[in-house]
Design a protein around this motif. Sequence first.
Motif, short mmCIF file in Angstrom:
data_model
loop_
_atom_site.label_atom_id
_atom_site.label_comp_id
_atom_site.label_asym_id
_atom_site.label_seq_id
_atom_site.Cartn_x
_atom_site.Cartn_y
_atom_site.Cartn_z
N LEU A 1 -4.14 30.26 -22.46
CA LEU A 1 -4.32 30.29 -20.82
C LEU A 1 -5.35 31.49 -19.90
O LEU A 1 -6.15 30.89 -18.95
CB LEU A 1 -3.21 31.15 -20.68
CG LEU A 1 -2.59 31.86 -19.18
CD1 LEU A 1 -2.51 30.92 -17.63
CD2 LEU A 1 -1.15 32.66 -19.28
N ILE A 2 -6.21 32.60 -21.06
CA ILE A 2 -7.14 32.73 -20.20
C ILE A 2 -8.44 32.62 -20.28
O ILE A 2 -9.26 31.97 -19.27
CB ILE A 2 -7.39 34.03 -21.60
CG1 ILE A 2 -6.51 35.32 -21.49
CG2 ILE A 2 -8.91 34.54 -21.04
CD1 ILE A 2 -7.00 36.09 -22.20
N LEU A 3 -8.49 31.04 -21.00
CA LEU A 3 -9.55 29.69 -20.97
C LEU A 3 -9.17 28.83 -19.99
O LEU A 3 -9.91 28.94 -18.44
CB LEU A 3 -9.70 29.13 -22.29
CG LEU A 3 -10.94 28.00 -22.17
CD1 LEU A 3 -12.01 28.37 -21.75
CD2 LEU A 3 -9.78 27.19 -23.51
N LEU A 4 -8.05 28.83 -19.73
CA LEU A 4 -7.78 28.26 -17.87
C LEU A 4 -7.84 28.82 -16.85
O LEU A 4 -8.44 28.57 -16.03
CB LEU A 4 -6.32 27.71 -18.05
CG LEU A 4 -5.52 26.62 -19.67
CD1 LEU A 4 -4.59 26.31 -19.51
CD2 LEU A 4 -7.12 25.61 -19.17
N VAL A 5 -7.72 30.01 -16.66
CA VAL A 5 -8.72 30.80 -15.93
C VAL A 5 -9.41 31.28 -15.54
O VAL A 5 -9.79 31.25 -14.55
CB VAL A 5 -7.24 32.71 -16.30
CG1 VAL A 5 -8.04 33.42 -15.31
CG2 VAL A 5 -5.74 32.24 -15.90
N VAL A 6 -9.98 31.31 -16.85
CA VAL A 6 -11.70 31.37 -15.91
C VAL A 6 -12.39 30.43 -16.36
O VAL A 6 -13.03 29.67 -15.09
CB VAL A 6 -12.76 32.28 -17.67
CG1 VAL A 6 -13.46 31.41 -18.01
CG2 VAL A 6 -12.07 33.13 -18.18
N VAL A 7 -11.85 28.91 -16.11
CA VAL A 7 -12.70 27.31 -15.66
C VAL A 7 -11.67 27.44 -14.26
O VAL A 7 -12.94 26.90 -13.23
CB VAL A 7 -11.53 25.97 -16.70
CG1 VAL A 7 -11.61 25.31 -16.58
CG2 VAL A 7 -12.19 26.41 -18.23
N ALA A 8 -10.14 27.60 -14.00
CA ALA A 8 -9.58 27.49 -12.65
C ALA A 8 -10.65 28.95 -11.79
O ALA A 8 -11.47 28.39 -11.00
CB ALA A 8 -8.60 27.78 -13.05
N GLY B 1 -9.63 18.52 -9.68
CA GLY B 1 -10.16 16.88 -10.38
C GLY B 1 -9.39 16.57 -10.86
O GLY B 1 -8.26 16.84 -11.57
N LYS B 2 -9.69 15.08 -11.44
CA LYS B 2 -8.29 14.61 -12.34
C LYS B 2 -8.32 15.32 -14.09
O LYS B 2 -7.71 15.62 -14.77
CB LYS B 2 -9.46 12.61 -12.70
CG LYS B 2 -8.54 12.57 -11.63
CD LYS B 2 -9.19 10.58 -11.42
CE LYS B 2 -8.83 10.41 -10.40
NZ LYS B 2 -9.62 7.85 -11.13
N VAL B 3 -10.10 15.61 -14.11
CA VAL B 3 -9.90 16.77 -15.27
C VAL B 3 -8.83 17.99 -15.12
O VAL B 3 -8.41 18.12 -16.43
CB VAL B 3 -11.44 16.99 -15.72
CG1 VAL B 3 -11.60 17.88 -17.28
CG2 VAL B 3 -12.08 15.58 -16.27
N GLU B 4 -9.00 18.31 -14.11
CA GLU B 4 -8.03 20.00 -13.76
C GLU B 4 -6.60 19.73 -14.21
O GLU B 4 -5.89 20.68 -14.75
CB GLU B 4 -8.33 20.82 -12.97
CG GLU B 4 -10.60 21.20 -13.27
CD GLU B 4 -10.40 21.95 -11.34
OE1 GLU B 4 -10.54 20.70 -10.51
OE2 GLU B 4 -10.32 22.28 -11.31
N THR B 5 -6.28 18.98 -13.27
CA THR B 5 -4.71 18.18 -13.08
C THR B 5 -4.12 17.51 -14.23
O THR B 5 -3.49 18.27 -15.54
CB THR B 5 -4.75 16.53 -12.41
OG1 THR B 5 -5.64 17.40 -11.30
CG2 THR B 5 -3.55 16.71 -12.50
N ALA B 6 -5.36 16.75 -15.23
CA ALA B 6 -5.36 16.82 -16.34
C ALA B 6 -4.70 17.56 -17.31
O ALA B 6 -3.54 17.12 -18.28
CB ALA B 6 -5.39 15.12 -16.88
N LEU B 7 -5.84 18.93 -17.63
CA LEU B 7 -5.40 19.63 -18.41
C LEU B 7 -4.42 20.39 -18.35
O LEU B 7 -3.42 21.03 -19.47
CB LEU B 7 -6.86 20.64 -18.12
CG LEU B 7 -7.20 21.88 -18.62
CD1 LEU B 7 -7.20 21.37 -20.44
CD2 LEU B 7 -8.44 22.57 -18.61
#
Length: 175
Positions: free
Chosen positions: A10-17, A26-32
């Motif tokens: 979740l922390i990784l996702l927040v950092v990426v977001a 984008g497609k990659v974010e949505t798929a992830l």
Amino acid sequence: MFRILQLAFLILLVVVAVACRASAPGKVETALMTRAKRLLFVGNKDARNPLQANPQTIESGKEAFSSYCMVCHGLDGQNTGVPFADRMSPPVPNLTSKEVQSYTDGQLKWIIENGLSPSGMPASKGILNDDEIWSIVAYIRNLPKPGSLGEPCIYTGECSQPEPGQVQPQKAGAQ
């Protein structure tokens, strides 16, 4: 240990977001996020619907759905007549979509019961009982054709009687 991995993910996702630009994903974010939601955040994957999907159960599910879910998903679960469905972020999903239909029955129950933050999907725990939720799951698996049930009267202004579960607004000065 699993919770720690979930938290780290979740922390990784927040950092990426945060690192991403403020625009539509984008497609990659949505798929992830879709994959994370399906694998990590939505529980009850192995639970099976104890109710048979017969016409009576589906009709009960339709009635419960009309009381609790119709305002956001329309009468048919496909957002028919819901004026804000495509303007929310994320948009209100069409319940016949591949993404929604690929959840297990147990996951659909979990979503209805616990909500799905931050999507705007509220929790029904304490509002609907298990049988009502399972019957809604049966209805979601057997939704009618888009638009076949019309639009919710709360959006058309043509309500002669309140729809199931709808509170009739009182006129100013009425007691």
